[in-house]
Design an enzyme around this catalytic site. Structure first.
Site, PDB file in Angstrom:
ATOM      1  N   GLU A 123       0.841  -1.202   0.000  1.00 45.07           N
ATOM      2  CA  GLU A 123       0.000   0.000   0.000  1.00 45.07           C
ATOM      3  C   GLU A 123       0.875   1.251   0.000  1.00 45.07           C
ATOM      4  OE1 GLU A 123      -2.739   2.542   3.101  1.00 45.07           O
ATOM      5  OE2 GLU A 123      -2.769   0.354   3.290  1.00 45.07           O
ATOM      6  N   THR A 170      -4.890   5.913   2.111  1.00 44.64           N
ATOM      7  CA  THR A 170      -5.281   7.250   2.561  1.00 44.64           C
ATOM      8  C   THR A 170      -6.099   7.954   1.480  1.00 44.64           C
ATOM      9  OG1 THR A 170      -3.137   7.286   3.703  1.00 44.64           O
ATOM     10  CG2 THR A 170      -4.477   9.247   3.882  1.00 44.64           C
ATOM     11  N   LYS A 214     -10.399  -2.684   7.345  1.00 45.40           N
ATOM     12  CA  LYS A 214      -9.195  -2.244   8.044  1.00 45.40           C
ATOM     13  C   LYS A 214      -9.597  -1.752   9.432  1.00 45.40           C
ATOM     14  CE  LYS A 214      -5.887   1.618   7.712  1.00 45.40           C
ATOM     15  NZ  LYS A 214      -5.351   2.651   6.790  1.00 45.40           N
TER      16      LYS A 214
END
Length: 228
Positions: free
Chosen positions: A46, A77, A137
């Site tokens: 990521e 993000t 997550k």
């Protein structure tokens, strides 16, 4: 456009059990860090959208690794659907957010791209699952109660697939605790990519740590395939 199918991405995350998370403004540093993770055995990576020019760096990194069959690169993000679409068009294979955004979920579903939203309670997790998300997550994992949070959520919601990020350390004790609590894997950033290692360009240390973490995940699972 995503290089890998959503099923391939999800299976890779679950099978390997670790998700390296990193941002740096310099393309060369990112490339070396990703290569170190690949050398250590981790395929899913990521790259976070956390600084000025992050998108430009991401595009350059995607192009550099275009012929690398092992790397499954995603963007993290991501807070809104417009940004998600931008990174998907550039080649992101999955999208990660610190929060749950239903519009990002719908966009990713339309494109058949994995979306991993940040969830901090059972309502978030349940809503994400209603929107079709396979993995949630758990963020910030350490602040939410650590491995105990995972275990307590899976009690009444054993079908949930949870990936804690934040509070994961590069130790067998930490990795084992999260996996044994029922996490499908762990996301790890600054504790894996320590500032001193990056400054000294000690990429071999990163490879060694990734390899150890993968071994700790496998040991904690007692050799069983968590998909079965």
């Amino acid at each position: 456009m995503a290089k890998f199918s959503r099923l391939r991405v999800l299976n890779c995350i679950i099978q390997e059990g670790i998700m390296p998370i990193f941002y740096h403004p310099q393309k060369e540093v990112v490339i070396n860090v990703i290569q170190a993770c690949l050398d250590g055995g981790a395929s899913c990576f990521e790259f976070t959208n956390r600084g000025d020019g992050a998108y430009d760096v991401f595009r350059l990194v995607i192009e550099y690794f275009r012929e690398e069959p092992r790397l499954i690169l995603g963007a993290g993000t991501i807070m809104d659907p417009a940004t998600a679409a931008l990174f998907i068009q550039a080649g992101a294979n999955f999208i990660v957010s610190p929060t749950l955004n239903p519009e990002v979920a719908r966009l990713c579903n339309r494109r058949k791209v994995t979306y991993i939203p940040g969830c901090g309670n059972t309502n978030d997790i349940s809503q994400a699952e209603e929107l079709g998300m396979e993995i949630c997550k758990v963020f910030p994992g350490g602040s939410l109660g650590g491995p105990g949070f995972i275990k307590n959520v899976l009690g009444p919601m054993p079908w949930s697939s949870l990936l804690p990020t934040g509070g994961v350390e590069v130790t067998e004790e930490s990795v084992s605790a999260w996996i044994k609590a029922g996490a499908v894997g762990v996301g790890i950033g600054s504790n894996l990519f320590r500032k001193d290692a990056i400054e000294k360009m000690n990429f071999q240390q990163i490879s060694n740590d990734v390899k150890k973490m993968l071994e700790w995940v496998a040991t904690a699972r007692n050799g069983r395939d968590p998909i079965k």
